[in-house]
Scaffold this active site. Sequence first.
Site, short mmCIF file in Angstrom:
data_model
loop_
_atom_site.label_atom_id
_atom_site.label_comp_id
_atom_site.label_asym_id
_atom_site.label_seq_id
_atom_site.Cartn_x
_atom_site.Cartn_y
_atom_site.Cartn_z
CB CYS A 158 -0.95 -0.02 1.19
SG CYS A 158 -1.96 -1.51 1.21
CG HIS A 167 -1.69 4.50 5.02
ND1 HIS A 167 -1.58 4.42 3.65
CD2 HIS A 167 -1.90 3.22 5.46
CE1 HIS A 167 -1.71 3.15 3.28
NE2 HIS A 167 -1.90 2.41 4.36
CD GLU A 207 -1.22 7.77 9.03
OE1 GLU A 207 -0.77 8.51 8.14
OE2 GLU A 207 -2.25 7.09 8.89
CE LYS A 227 -5.43 4.39 2.22
NZ LYS A 227 -4.51 5.54 2.30
CG HIS A 240 -6.36 1.00 1.40
ND1 HIS A 240 -5.43 1.54 0.52
CD2 HIS A 240 -5.63 0.42 2.39
CE1 HIS A 240 -4.22 1.30 0.97
NE2 HIS A 240 -4.31 0.62 2.10
CG PHE A 300 -0.14 -5.64 4.47
CD1 PHE A 300 -0.58 -4.80 5.47
CD2 PHE A 300 -1.05 -6.53 3.92
CE1 PHE A 300 -1.89 -4.82 5.94
CE2 PHE A 300 -2.37 -6.57 4.37
CZ PHE A 300 -2.79 -5.71 5.36
#
Length: 411
Positions: free
Chosen positions: A163, A302, A313, A334, A339, A398
């Site tokens: 991502c 994010h 975050e 998002k 996403h 990830f």
Amino acid sequence: MKKRVVVTGMGAITPIGNCVEEFWQGLKQGKLGIGEITKFDTTDYKVKIAAEVKDFDAKQYMDAKTARRMSPFSQYAVAATKEALEQAGIDMEQEDAFRVGVSIGSGIGGLQDMEDAHEKLTTKGPNRVKPMLVPMMITNMAAGNVAIAFGLKGKCINVVTACATGANSIGEAYRTIQFGDADVMVAGGTESSITPVGVAGFTALTALTSEENPEKASIPFDKDRSGFVMGEGAGVVVLEELEHAKKRGAKILAEVVGYGTSCDAFHITSPAEDGSGAAQAMRLAVEEAGATPADVDYINAHGTSTHHNDLFETRAIKLALGEAAKDVSINSTKSMVGHLLGAAGGVEFIACVKSIEEDYVHVTLGSKESDEECDLNYTFGEGVHREVDLVLSNSLGFGGHNATLAVRKYK
């Protein structure tokens, strides 16, 4: 001497609009791109919703034969690149094609093609798998198809960091121009993974929300958040060496001034709990920009709407910016488009540039009440008009990948 790098064109295919202007107006209006999955039957699935691209016709961007030989993620990339190059006014007949490159990544590639081929293999045998399977499914084909479509013969790379792919792709393009390896780079991310295996896999990982009300599904930093909503699309920008852009009279939209990247080296799916990895990426981007934490006006987070991401975050932002964190406007694109996985960083970078152009930070749609430790300014309720000079765009993937891009008004 590092060269200065500016943004001169942008293109977007998103769940709320298939061009930059539609996408940006959708963000300003709080348009929700999330709805019931239409790409396959979800009867047996816990997850029923996603953020699909709507009304996309590849034949508007290429001939029918070419379209048939591309997976949707490649089609989206070519379409977004066409818009970006047209806005930038790049005339390849006037350019050295070996000085114009591509850095477009996809986190997953042609997943639907793989699924279709597996079904054909198991039901009809290996001789019935289509000849174009491999060129359609492998992730580098977005970059390859873009290069072929527009005659771009410089560096052509496919960064894959889950991502964080879109942000890393733009960052590596920025570095390429900084150090003189190209004059122009087409950069960003693309994805189309709303497929049976894609949704089933992320569901099994407990990453996706099972909320069936689209308005309550993607609510980053909200105390009731329960997972992310899968989206799709592409975000592509034209980055250009400053003197090259000035020489041809290009309109400069913004300047890329910093790029930080790091790895948590902690867990395959969870960010580091103290936020140290993401904080390091932000610190590096701010330092390269020649700025201080107090100079940061806005962070496009994010912000996936998962418990771990949003909490960690938030910790990262506090760690990186210290006391200045409380004065920064933060939001999550998002909340409206879901996403976009490998495309997220590209699309969100475009939102950052538009925010700089219009001094406006869009709302984090649907989020109403943050939980106790998520205590920063996440732009709940409505967007805000404020001076937006220096912006950070965060992407976390990830595998522990962290990428932050710093972009500011061109002076």
